[in-house]
Motif scaffolding. Structure first.
Motif, PDB file in Angstrom:
ATOM      1  N   THR A  34       0.985  -1.199  -0.216  1.00  0.00           N
ATOM      2  CA  THR A  34      -0.084   0.012  -0.134  1.00  0.00           C
ATOM      3  C   THR A  34       0.926   1.019  -0.158  1.00  0.00           C
ATOM      4  O   THR A  34       2.057   1.333   0.558  1.00  0.00           O
ATOM      5  N   SER A  35       0.354   2.261  -0.617  1.00  0.00           N
ATOM      6  CA  SER A  35       1.187   3.560  -0.657  1.00  0.00           C
ATOM      7  C   SER A  35       0.900   4.373   0.529  1.00  0.00           C
ATOM      8  O   SER A  35      -0.466   4.532   0.871  1.00  0.00           O
ATOM      9  N   ARG A  77       6.055   8.518  -2.606  1.00  0.00           N
ATOM     10  CA  ARG A  77       7.049   7.428  -3.223  1.00  0.00           C
ATOM     11  C   ARG A  77       7.473   6.243  -2.256  1.00  0.00           C
ATOM     12  O   ARG A  77       8.296   5.800  -2.363  1.00  0.00           O
ATOM     13  N   GLU A  78       6.848   6.417  -1.161  1.00  0.00           N
ATOM     14  CA  GLU A  78       6.906   5.545  -0.037  1.00  0.00           C
ATOM     15  C   GLU A  78       5.509   4.468  -0.031  1.00  0.00           C
ATOM     16  O   GLU A  78       4.392   4.804  -0.455  1.00  0.00           O
ATOM     17  N   ARG A  79       6.208   3.188   0.360  1.00  0.00           N
ATOM     18  CA  ARG A  79       5.166   2.228   0.283  1.00  0.00           C
ATOM     19  C   ARG A  79       5.426   1.292   1.561  1.00  0.00           C
ATOM     20  O   ARG A  79       6.560   1.198   1.806  1.00  0.00           O
ATOM     21  N   THR A 107      11.350   3.044   0.065  1.00  0.00           N
ATOM     22  CA  THR A 107      11.247   4.434  -0.362  1.00  0.00           C
ATOM     23  C   THR A 107      12.210   4.184  -1.638  1.00  0.00           C
ATOM     24  O   THR A 107      12.851   3.320  -1.610  1.00  0.00           O
TER      25      THR A 107
END
Length: 140
Positions: free
Chosen positions: A74-75, A79-81, A97
């Motif tokens: 999931t975001s 730009r991070e998940r 990241t």
């Protein structure tokens, strides 16, 4: 007059351009095809060589590591998940990241809550409701 025009036409279009070629004569069709195939082989060999070099430069990215399976992601930012990855009997919660991967938590596979399965009644309810609405429409 006609033989002169024919001779000029032949000289302009069918004879080679320089004296070295004039001594050899016209190249045959077989040699032209062979030269074309040789050039194609050279270009294809160069292409495969460049592709092999690119694979080596990428490192281990093309090799699959056995036992890893991405369960979900999931975001949490542009730009991070957060990613769930199964490794054997463990489930890793990873923060990903662009420049870094951090292990946020480790779970046993048995600790992971199972996603609820969709009930089979939901499609039937929709079908029954649609049928009701169509019957009302046709009756009225």
């Amino acid at each position: 007059m006609k033989p002169i025009v024919t001779a000029l036409f032949t000289a302009l279009f069918f004879l080679p351009g320089n004296a070295a070629h004039a001594a050899e004569g016209m190249p045959s069709m077989a040699s032209s095809v062979a030269q074309m195939i040789f050039g194609l082989v050279i270009v294809l060999a160069a292409l495969f060589g460049v592709l092999a070099m690119l694979r080596k430069l990428q490192g281990g990215r093309t090799h699959l590591v056995g036992g890893l399976k991405v369960i979900g992601a999931t975001s949490v930012g542009p730009r991070e998940r957060v990613v769930l990855v199964t490794v054997g009997s463990k489930v890793l919660v990873l923060g990903v990241t662009p420049g870094r991967v951090n292990a946020l938590h480790t779970l046993e596979a048995s600790e992971l809550p199972l996603a609820p399965e969709p009930s089979p009644a939901a499609p039937n309810d929709f079908a029954a409701r649609l049928r009701q609405m169509l019957e009302k429409r046709h009756a009225g």
